[in-house]
Design an enzyme around this catalytic site. Structure first.
Site, mmCIF file in Angstrom:
data_model
loop_
_atom_site.group_PDB
_atom_site.id
_atom_site.type_symbol
_atom_site.label_atom_id
_atom_site.label_comp_id
_atom_site.label_asym_id
_atom_site.label_seq_id
_atom_site.Cartn_x
_atom_site.Cartn_y
_atom_site.Cartn_z
ATOM 1 N N GLY A 161 0.785 -1.229 0.000
ATOM 2 C CA GLY A 161 0.000 0.000 0.000
ATOM 3 C C GLY A 161 0.816 1.277 0.000
ATOM 4 C CB SER A 162 4.341 2.200 -0.721
ATOM 5 O OG SER A 162 4.559 1.811 -2.047
ATOM 6 C CG ASN A 163 1.996 3.324 -5.737
ATOM 7 O OD1 ASN A 163 2.442 4.358 -6.247
ATOM 8 N ND2 ASN A 163 2.552 2.137 -5.933
ATOM 9 C CE LYS A 194 -7.019 -12.386 -6.473
ATOM 10 N NZ LYS A 194 -6.771 -13.760 -6.877
ATOM 11 C CG ASN A 251 -3.163 -0.411 -13.015
ATOM 12 O OD1 ASN A 251 -3.043 -0.680 -11.817
ATOM 13 N ND2 ASN A 251 -2.485 -1.069 -13.957
ATOM 14 C CG HIS A 287 2.279 -1.734 -15.579
ATOM 15 N ND1 HIS A 287 1.780 -2.958 -15.193
ATOM 16 C CD2 HIS A 287 3.364 -1.980 -16.355
ATOM 17 C CE1 HIS A 287 2.540 -3.912 -15.722
ATOM 18 N NE2 HIS A 287 3.491 -3.352 -16.427
ATOM 19 C CG ASP A 325 -1.071 -3.729 -17.755
ATOM 20 O OD1 ASP A 325 -1.591 -3.124 -16.804
ATOM 21 O OD2 ASP A 325 -0.392 -4.759 -17.617
ATOM 22 C CD GLU A 368 5.216 1.884 -9.030
ATOM 23 O OE1 GLU A 368 4.139 1.681 -8.457
ATOM 24 O OE2 GLU A 368 6.044 0.973 -9.233
HETATM 25 C C1 GAR Z 1 3.651 -1.236 -7.382
HETATM 26 O O1 GAR Z 1 4.983 -1.304 -7.847
HETATM 27 C C2 GAR Z 1 2.696 -1.255 -8.545
HETATM 28 O O2 GAR Z 1 3.157 -0.580 -9.683
HETATM 29 C C3 GAR Z 1 2.599 -2.727 -8.832
HETATM 30 O O3 GAR Z 1 2.529 -3.319 -7.541
HETATM 31 C C4 GAR Z 1 3.284 -2.517 -6.618
HETATM 32 C C5 GAR Z 1 2.422 -2.237 -5.425
HETATM 33 O O4 GAR Z 1 3.145 -1.604 -4.408
HETATM 34 N N1 GAR Z 1 1.461 -3.036 -9.639
HETATM 35 C C6 GAR Z 1 1.480 -3.902 -10.646
HETATM 36 O O5 GAR Z 1 2.446 -4.590 -10.895
HETATM 37 C C7 GAR Z 1 0.177 -3.996 -11.429
HETATM 38 N N2 GAR Z 1 0.375 -4.687 -12.672
HETATM 39 P P1 GAR Z 1 2.416 -0.866 -3.206
HETATM 40 O O6 GAR Z 1 1.395 -1.859 -2.621
HETATM 41 O O7 GAR Z 1 3.515 -0.561 -2.242
HETATM 42 O O8 GAR Z 1 1.750 0.362 -3.755
#
Ligand code: GAR
Length: 198
Positions: free
Chosen positions: A15-17, A94, A110, A112, A153, A182
């Site tokens: 969940g850092s984003n 998912k 989203n 990526h 995507d 990101e």
């Molecule tokens: C992030 O790097 C995001 O871009 C990736 O999962 C990570 C989640 O990190 N998403 C994908 O690969 C989607 N295809 P987070 O939980 O720390 O935000």
């Protein structure tokens, strides 16, 4: 004054984003509020962060709701009852049901961890993406925020930024460099989308 937009954040991991988005909203007093965090994993970091910050944490997965159409209906109900305007996928692993995608055209974003259209599609998530970038001996990678369509995507790109790939990189070091970008560009893309919605 126009009403604040209601946001739902969908997560599966740390969940850092999600955290970076919430911090930008608070810091710049953006005209929106996060009204729910939805996850297929009730114990993930994102759900803990939601609970700690008084954000509704909604657990929905095929384990709790095995019937696919029932799961979709429950997801739509959770979104509708909170009058959600925008959905932000932040490490959600998912597929979003087609009915939900159709109900929120250009309203699902989203992030990526690569330069789409390269290194996207089914199975391309998390460290798999960075492994593929290193195997392909790319000189640069990056992050992309895009609208979600029914195909993985492939939706219109909102913001994209590059980072260098270093000869010494492992999937983990590359992931960390991309993740920093990101956090910034996802919040930029949110601001851009809010401005478009008015
Ligand atoms: C992030 O790097 C995001 O871009 C990736 O999962 C990570 C989640 O990190 N998403 C994908 O690969 C989607 N295809 P987070 O939980 O720390 O935000």
């Amino acid at each position: 004054m126009t009403a604040k937009k209601n946001l739902a954040v969908f997560c599966s991991g740390g969940g850092s984003n999600f955290k970076a988005l919430r911090e930008r909203i608070l810091e710049k007093n953006l005209p929106c509020q996060i009204v729910m965090c939805l996850s297929n994993n009730s114990q993930c970091g994102a759900m803990r962060y939601a609970r700690e910050n008084g954000i509704d944490a909604v657990h929905l997965s095929s384990k709790v709701v095995p019937n696919e159409s029932e799961l979709t209906r429950r997801m739509l109900d959770e979104l509708e009852k909170r009058k959600v305007d925008l959905i932000l996928l932040a490490g959600y692993m998912k597929r979003v049901p087609k009915e939900v995608v159709q109900k929120y055209p250009k309203r699902i974003l989203n992030i990526h961890p690569a330069l789409l259209p390269k290194f996207g599609g089914e199975g391309m998530y998390g460290l798999n993406v960075h492994r593929a970038v290193l195997e392909a001996k790319e000189k640069e990678s990056g992050a992309t925020v895009h609208f979600v369509t029914e195909n993985y995507d492939e939706g219109e790109i909102i913001v994209q930024e590059k980072v260098p790939v270093l000869p010494s990189d492992t999937p983990e070091t590359l992931a960390a460099r991309v993740l920093e970008v990101e956090h910034r560009i996802y919040a930029d893309a949110l601001e851009k989308t809010l401005a478009r919605l008015g």
